[in-house]
Design an enzyme around this catalytic site. Structure first.
Site, PDB file in Angstrom:
ATOM      1  N   THR A 125      -2.366  18.342   8.708  1.00  0.00           N
ATOM      2  CA  THR A 125      -2.970  17.134   8.154  1.00  0.00           C
ATOM      3  C   THR A 125      -2.663  17.059   6.672  1.00  0.00           C
ATOM      4  O   THR A 125      -2.761  18.071   5.964  1.00  0.00           O
ATOM      5  CB  THR A 125      -4.512  17.040   8.339  1.00  0.00           C
ATOM      6  OG1 THR A 125      -5.027  16.044   7.448  1.00  0.00           O
ATOM      7  CG2 THR A 125      -5.224  18.343   8.053  1.00  0.00           C
ATOM      8  N   ASP A 127      -4.542  15.734   4.742  1.00  0.00           N
ATOM      9  CA  ASP A 127      -5.851  15.800   4.076  1.00  0.00           C
ATOM     10  C   ASP A 127      -6.269  17.228   3.714  1.00  0.00           C
ATOM     11  O   ASP A 127      -7.183  17.407   2.920  1.00  0.00           O
ATOM     12  CB  ASP A 127      -6.940  15.198   4.977  1.00  0.00           C
ATOM     13  CG  ASP A 127      -6.737  13.716   5.215  1.00  0.00           C
ATOM     14  OD1 ASP A 127      -5.910  13.108   4.525  1.00  0.00           O
ATOM     15  OD2 ASP A 127      -7.415  13.170   6.106  1.00  0.00           O
ATOM     16  N   ARG A 162      -4.192  -1.191 -19.721  1.00  0.00           N
ATOM     17  CA  ARG A 162      -4.924  -1.508 -18.496  1.00  0.00           C
ATOM     18  C   ARG A 162      -5.533  -0.243 -17.897  1.00  0.00           C
ATOM     19  O   ARG A 162      -4.992   0.836 -18.082  1.00  0.00           O
ATOM     20  CB  ARG A 162      -3.944  -1.977 -17.415  1.00  0.00           C
ATOM     21  CG  ARG A 162      -3.638  -3.395 -17.407  1.00  0.00           C
ATOM     22  CD  ARG A 162      -2.642  -3.661 -16.283  1.00  0.00           C
ATOM     23  NE  ARG A 162      -2.172  -5.025 -16.395  1.00  0.00           N
ATOM     24  CZ  ARG A 162      -0.954  -5.427 -16.094  1.00  0.00           C
ATOM     25  NH1 ARG A 162      -0.058  -4.558 -15.644  1.00  0.00           N
ATOM     26  NH2 ARG A 162      -0.618  -6.687 -16.216  1.00  0.00           N
ATOM     27  N   MET A 169      -5.243   8.856   0.209  1.00  0.00           N
ATOM     28  CA  MET A 169      -5.889   9.136   1.493  1.00  0.00           C
ATOM     29  C   MET A 169      -6.893  10.282   1.342  1.00  0.00           C
ATOM     30  O   MET A 169      -6.828  11.056   0.381  1.00  0.00           O
ATOM     31  CB  MET A 169      -4.852   9.439   2.552  1.00  0.00           C
ATOM     32  CG  MET A 169      -4.222   8.176   3.108  1.00  0.00           C
ATOM     33  SD  MET A 169      -3.163   8.518   4.520  1.00  0.00           S
ATOM     34  CE  MET A 169      -2.846   6.844   5.084  1.00  0.00           C
ATOM     35  N   ARG A 171     -10.283  10.911   4.067  1.00  0.00           N
ATOM     36  CA  ARG A 171     -11.405  10.214   4.679  1.00  0.00           C
ATOM     37  C   ARG A 171     -12.718  10.942   4.362  1.00  0.00           C
ATOM     38  O   ARG A 171     -13.668  10.338   3.884  1.00  0.00           O
ATOM     39  CB  ARG A 171     -11.150  10.227   6.191  1.00  0.00           C
ATOM     40  CG  ARG A 171     -11.996   9.324   6.973  1.00  0.00           C
ATOM     41  CD  ARG A 171     -11.721   9.555   8.426  1.00  0.00           C
ATOM     42  NE  ARG A 171     -10.696   8.678   8.953  1.00  0.00           N
ATOM     43  CZ  ARG A 171      -9.779   9.038   9.842  1.00  0.00           C
ATOM     44  NH1 ARG A 171      -9.724  10.290  10.268  1.00  0.00           N
ATOM     45  NH2 ARG A 171      -8.917   8.174  10.298  1.00  0.00           N
ATOM     46  N   GLU A 221      -9.911   7.445  -0.460  1.00  0.00           N
ATOM     47  CA  GLU A 221     -10.320   6.263   0.314  1.00  0.00           C
ATOM     48  C   GLU A 221     -11.763   6.370   0.820  1.00  0.00           C
ATOM     49  O   GLU A 221     -12.419   5.363   1.051  1.00  0.00           O
ATOM     50  CB  GLU A 221      -9.371   6.065   1.506  1.00  0.00           C
ATOM     51  CG  GLU A 221      -9.384   7.249   2.448  1.00  0.00           C
ATOM     52  CD  GLU A 221      -8.415   7.126   3.612  1.00  0.00           C
ATOM     53  OE1 GLU A 221      -7.892   6.042   3.860  1.00  0.00           O
ATOM     54  OE2 GLU A 221      -8.200   8.155   4.279  1.00  0.00           O
ATOM     55  N   ARG A 266      -6.412  -2.769 -12.516  1.00  0.00           N
ATOM     56  CA  ARG A 266      -5.646  -3.060 -11.293  1.00  0.00           C
ATOM     57  C   ARG A 266      -5.698  -1.852 -10.375  1.00  0.00           C
ATOM     58  O   ARG A 266      -5.825  -0.718 -10.835  1.00  0.00           O
ATOM     59  CB  ARG A 266      -4.188  -3.329 -11.623  1.00  0.00           C
ATOM     60  CG  ARG A 266      -3.945  -4.459 -12.572  1.00  0.00           C
ATOM     61  CD  ARG A 266      -3.976  -5.808 -11.867  1.00  0.00           C
ATOM     62  NE  ARG A 266      -3.627  -6.853 -12.813  1.00  0.00           N
ATOM     63  CZ  ARG A 266      -2.398  -7.323 -12.991  1.00  0.00           C
ATOM     64  NH1 ARG A 266      -1.392  -6.841 -12.290  1.00  0.00           N
ATOM     65  NH2 ARG A 266      -2.167  -8.280 -13.857  1.00  0.00           N
TER      66      ARG A 266
HETATM   67  O1  F6P Z   1      -6.141  12.038   8.954  1.00  0.00           O
HETATM   68  C1  F6P Z   1      -5.091  11.828   8.097  1.00  0.00           C
HETATM   69  C2  F6P Z   1      -5.149  10.455   7.513  1.00  0.00           C
HETATM   70  O2  F6P Z   1      -4.009  10.336   6.739  1.00  0.00           O
HETATM   71  C3  F6P Z   1      -6.412  10.108   6.720  1.00  0.00           C
HETATM   72  O3  F6P Z   1      -6.399  10.507   5.385  1.00  0.00           O
HETATM   73  C4  F6P Z   1      -6.476   8.614   6.837  1.00  0.00           C
HETATM   74  O4  F6P Z   1      -7.797   8.146   6.734  1.00  0.00           O
HETATM   75  C5  F6P Z   1      -5.954   8.391   8.208  1.00  0.00           C
HETATM   76  O5  F6P Z   1      -5.081   9.458   8.499  1.00  0.00           O
HETATM   77  C6  F6P Z   1      -5.242   7.071   8.345  1.00  0.00           C
HETATM   78  O6  F6P Z   1      -4.834   6.957   9.658  1.00  0.00           O
HETATM   79  P1  F6P Z   1      -3.980   5.785  10.302  1.00  0.00           P
HETATM   80  O7  F6P Z   1      -2.576   6.067   9.981  1.00  0.00           O
HETATM   81  O8  F6P Z   1      -4.239   5.882  11.744  1.00  0.00           O
HETATM   82  O9  F6P Z   1      -4.469   4.527   9.680  1.00  0.00           O
END
Ligand code: F6P
Length: 342
Positions: A125, A127, A162, A169, A171, A221, A266
């Protein structure tokens, strides 16, 4: 022995390096033959296969994505899904599975292993939020992409005085934001583990403008404000594992900062750019070593395990150690970065 290989969940640079290493070692040293399952757990569920041998793996080491395809299919959320998988494995003459994935894909592997399916897991992952392993492959690539973006944003932010908000990414875990934010010299890093105070963020924006530099704010995110207010964002749409689709915090934060400070702000959303393209050398190295170890685990019948990096060693841990609990950024690790805020 006939071994099935699948890749599930969000794709990640290094997946092909794992596949190549499992196959190379499996064929040359253990005499396995392989079947590729397409699109994550959808493959064994629906009997979707493709040939997989040394020839099919030539040239794939530096390629992003996965030659096997991926999906977020959850067989446990489908009536009779598990029975269908075991029937298809038997029909394909598959004795063991190598599942390459993150919390969801390996979560399914954990439950299937408990039901007697002979499976080993490889943690993937961007993440980096799987427990049991120091790092997952794909993370280093994502951090490098985000860091390069931050480096580039500094110069344009300074030219235009700015605020630039970079949404990355992450979650549930802020590893990408934290590492890229530190590496890129961000003036604030906001992560899901620590709800943020918009007033403090704005104060950091003001102090940064007192220098000749402009603020770069890196936000995961999944980050949320302390009052839980309306910056928490979700499209409402859920995947088979119940995750809502995130996105939008960057824009909302930029608007809020602009309104409160009067400075132009921005947002830049890096999105899937972080997951695409060629893996870094570190990720190729890690993915390859995970793949070699996974082939050995299958040969030794060490099922229900996940490959893990501990220091510089590749070890095997029970799958549940990787999937039972997410690895998140601790308050201490976040405090290190806070020295540079403002
Ligand atoms: O789990 C990995 C990840 O990259 C997360 O950080 C992110 O929220 C998710 O996948 C996004 O997934 P998808 O490509 O299905 O939108």
């Amino acid at each position: 022995m006939r071994v099935g290989v699948l890749t599930g969940g969000g794709d990640c640079p290094g997946l092909n390096a794992v596949i190549r290493a499992v196959v190379r070692k499996g064929v040359t040293q253990h005499g396995f033959d392989f079947v590729g399952y397409r699109d994550g757990w959808k493959g064994p569920l629906e009997g979707l296969t493709r040939p997989l041998g040394i020839e099919e793996c030539r040239g794939i080491l530096p390629r992003g994505g996965t030659i096997l395809g991926s999906s977020r299919t959850n067989p446990f959320s489908i009536e009779g899904g598990v029975e269908q998988i075991t029937a298809n494995l038997a029909a394909d003459g598959v004795d063991a599975l190598v599942a390459i994935g993150g919390e969801d894909t390996l979560g399914v592997a954990t439950r299937l292993a408990d039901l007697g399916v002979r499976v080993v897991g490889v943690p993937k992952t961007i993440d980096n939020d799987l427990s049991g392993t120091d790092f997952t492959f794909g993370f280093d690539t994502a951090v490098n992409i985000a860091t390069e973006a931050i480096d580039r944003l500094h110069t344009t932010a300074e030219s235009h005085h700015r605020v630039l908000v970079v949404e990355v990414m992450g979650r549930h875990a802020g590893w990408i934001a934290l590492h890229a934010g530190i590496a890129g010299g961000a003036s604030t890093v906001l992560i899901p583990e620590q709800p943020f105070d918009i007033e403090k963020v704005c104060a950091h924006v003001e102090t940064r403008f007192e220098s000749e530099y402009a603020p770069i704010i890196v936000v995961s995110e999944g980050a949320t404000p302390i009052d839980g207010g309306d910056m928490t964002l979700a499209s409402g749409e859920k995947d088979a594992f119940g995750h809502v689709r995130l996105g939008g915090i960057g824009d909302r934060l930029a608007n809020e900062i602009e309104q409160r400070t009067g400075k132009e702000a921005r947002a830049v959303v890096l999105g899937h750019i972080q997951r695409g393209g060629t893996p870094t050398a570190f990720d190729r190295w890690l993915a390859t070593r995970f793949g070699l170890q996974a082939a050995d685990a299958v040969a030794e019948g060490d099922f229900g395990t996940m490959m893990a990096l501990r220091g510089t060693d590749i070890v095997r841990v029970p799958l549940i150690e990787g999937t039972g609990e997410l690895k998140v950024v601790s308050a201490e690790e976040y405090a290190e970065a806070q020295v540079f805020f403002g």
